[in-house]
Design an enzyme around this catalytic site. Sequence first.
Site, mmCIF file in Angstrom:
data_model
loop_
_atom_site.group_PDB
_atom_site.id
_atom_site.type_symbol
_atom_site.label_atom_id
_atom_site.label_comp_id
_atom_site.label_asym_id
_atom_site.label_seq_id
_atom_site.Cartn_x
_atom_site.Cartn_y
_atom_site.Cartn_z
ATOM 1 N N LYS A 192 60.315 34.048 99.802
ATOM 2 C CA LYS A 192 60.641 33.375 101.210
ATOM 3 C C LYS A 192 59.273 32.633 101.763
ATOM 4 O O LYS A 192 59.401 31.931 102.595
ATOM 5 C CB LYS A 192 60.720 34.507 102.243
ATOM 6 C CG LYS A 192 61.805 35.577 101.944
ATOM 7 C CD LYS A 192 63.107 35.001 102.322
ATOM 8 C CE LYS A 192 64.063 36.417 102.088
ATOM 9 N NZ LYS A 192 65.292 36.055 102.093
ATOM 10 N N ASP A 194 60.224 45.198 108.482
ATOM 11 C CA ASP A 194 60.694 44.301 107.391
ATOM 12 C C ASP A 194 60.148 43.175 107.842
ATOM 13 O O ASP A 194 60.848 42.330 108.647
ATOM 14 C CB ASP A 194 62.053 44.585 107.489
ATOM 15 C CG ASP A 194 63.007 43.526 106.565
ATOM 16 O OD1 ASP A 194 62.067 42.664 106.065
ATOM 17 O OD2 ASP A 194 64.179 43.619 106.478
ATOM 18 N N HIS A 236 68.839 43.724 108.347
ATOM 19 C CA HIS A 236 69.572 43.238 107.093
ATOM 20 C C HIS A 236 69.829 44.373 106.404
ATOM 21 O O HIS A 236 69.195 45.679 106.586
ATOM 22 C CB HIS A 236 68.351 42.428 106.556
ATOM 23 C CG HIS A 236 68.700 42.014 104.988
ATOM 24 N ND1 HIS A 236 68.959 42.701 103.808
ATOM 25 C CD2 HIS A 236 68.906 40.489 104.754
ATOM 26 C CE1 HIS A 236 69.156 41.817 102.868
ATOM 27 N NE2 HIS A 236 69.102 40.462 103.488
ATOM 28 N N CYS A 275 74.057 39.093 104.698
ATOM 29 C CA CYS A 275 73.654 40.816 104.444
ATOM 30 C C CYS A 275 73.412 41.459 105.841
ATOM 31 O O CYS A 275 72.142 42.118 105.960
ATOM 32 C CB CYS A 275 72.456 40.699 103.717
ATOM 33 S SG CYS A 275 72.731 39.992 102.201
ATOM 34 N N GLN A 307 61.330 37.868 107.006
ATOM 35 C CA GLN A 307 61.206 36.378 107.717
ATOM 36 C C GLN A 307 60.006 36.276 108.500
ATOM 37 O O GLN A 307 59.321 35.150 108.622
ATOM 38 C CB GLN A 307 62.562 36.342 108.593
ATOM 39 C CG GLN A 307 63.945 36.485 107.842
ATOM 40 C CD GLN A 307 64.041 35.459 106.912
ATOM 41 O OE1 GLN A 307 63.532 34.294 107.071
ATOM 42 N NE2 GLN A 307 65.098 35.698 105.899
HETATM 43 N N1 C6P Z 1 67.334 37.614 103.245
HETATM 44 C C1 C6P Z 1 68.839 35.700 103.821
HETATM 45 O O1 C6P Z 1 69.487 34.806 103.302
HETATM 46 P P1 C6P Z 1 64.964 40.142 99.115
HETATM 47 O O2 C6P Z 1 66.243 40.000 98.538
HETATM 48 O O3 C6P Z 1 64.448 41.628 98.605
HETATM 49 O O4 C6P Z 1 63.876 39.106 98.718
HETATM 50 O O5 C6P Z 1 64.875 40.267 100.596
HETATM 51 C C2 C6P Z 1 65.903 41.192 101.342
HETATM 52 C C3 C6P Z 1 66.068 40.794 102.814
HETATM 53 C C4 C6P Z 1 65.154 41.851 103.794
HETATM 54 N N2 C6P Z 1 65.129 41.740 104.934
HETATM 55 C C5 C6P Z 1 65.313 40.488 105.508
HETATM 56 C C6 C6P Z 1 65.101 40.324 106.982
HETATM 57 C C7 C6P Z 1 65.764 39.259 105.064
HETATM 58 O O6 C6P Z 1 65.934 38.126 105.501
HETATM 59 C C8 C6P Z 1 65.886 39.621 103.379
HETATM 60 C C9 C6P Z 1 66.548 38.447 102.534
HETATM 61 C C10 C6P Z 1 67.875 36.287 102.613
HETATM 62 O O7 C6P Z 1 68.573 35.958 104.884
HETATM 63 C C11 C6P Z 1 68.650 37.046 101.303
HETATM 64 S S1 C6P Z 1 70.076 38.145 101.742
#
Ligand code: C6P
Length: 418
Positions: A238, A212, A135, A376, A215
Amino acid sequence: MTALAHVSPESKARKFDIASVRADFPILRRLVHEKPLTYLDTAASAQKPQSVIDVIKNQYENEYANVHRGAYWLSETLTTKYEDARESVRAFLNAKSDKEIIFTKGATESINLVASSFGRSLKVGDEIVITGLEHHSNIVPWQMLRNQCGVELKVAPVTDDGDVTLDSISKLLSPKTKLVAVAHVSNALGTVLPIKDIAKLAHDAGARILIDGCQGIVHEDVDVQDMDCDFYAFSGHKIYGPNGIGVLYGKEDILEEMPPYQGGGEMISTVTFDHSEWAELPAKFEAGTPPIVPAVGLGEAIRYVSAFDAASVSAHEKALLAYGTEQLQAVEGVTLIGTAERKTAVLSFVLEGAHPHDLATILDRCGVCVRAGHHCAQPLMDRFGVSATVRASFGLYNTQDEVDVLIEALGRAREILC
Ligand code: C6P
């Protein structure tokens, strides 16, 4: 051992019954465009159970005050709840100590914290290894660090089925590697990386490892001691919790060595105009008024998911993925992107002759929420030669009937677009 295995046995009494699970999520009862809501975008953000909504409402209605600052009952009560939430996160991750749990505003901030703070110890010629399926939140902070201090970024390639091999990571490691930063689960494809093996490779090379877990925390077993990861980052929204709250787990000895990320508020022990001293962990990394109510809400979300037997939830999500994969592959013109063997909760696909955004708009008219775009993860899209995909992602409340609604809506979209 699973993350859910760390809560007390008596709290895991609830049978996983999909009808009663769905009843916990009030939003699932609403109509969208006069159709029942079919929410297939949990990877972007999960819906919230009533218990989390109630806890948040109650904080503001009955218990709100700032934390760690007031000598009065309200502030002390909420401070206790805030710290209880930290303990719930600690138990969920099986971290050794509460000092290892830093509240942030989300996974992105957690990763930026490591880049800004741990990153300060890196110098020209040091290397950071990531993978091609990351991401942007696990790419851009390292690029910014590269621009600041001259570290090099190495990227392990993605295979045709959307996986990353241990061998390809291993080839990039050397004494110059200071950090390996990888996703637990790809948000765009659902690929699950073998974190424990990658951690061993990183440590054998003398590097630290950051996961990270945005998920991974939702769908996989997370035991930070068993995985032996140095950092694990995730977002509350999430995992059925509120937004505005995230977690950075870090091993205590590493966090002790790291300088503060931001200054101000309760992250100090003393301040003079000449000099300041830092507070103990975890306060050292929690400058300013923290996201108090979201943290308490996250604690409740963890209690909510922890009440179920993890194996039942996992079996339910696996069955949905298998059924959805089979159904989607049977639709003429659909190509699934991301078919790795170790995969969870995500179906990313393109439909010949239809732009993903147009497709998502038509699906929306049928009450179906999916995400369309690069998720992203633009370098990953480039790897597969597409600018975007449609992504349907599952949470514990989804059903096979909802997969059928998706497939039916897709048929309608094909008639219009193709
Ligand atoms: N992915 C998706 O629709 P934040 O925005 O900080 O809560 O999470 C960022 C982020 C970082 N790593 C991974 C693997 C992610 O999936 C995400 C967030 C969402 O896939 C929003 S872009």
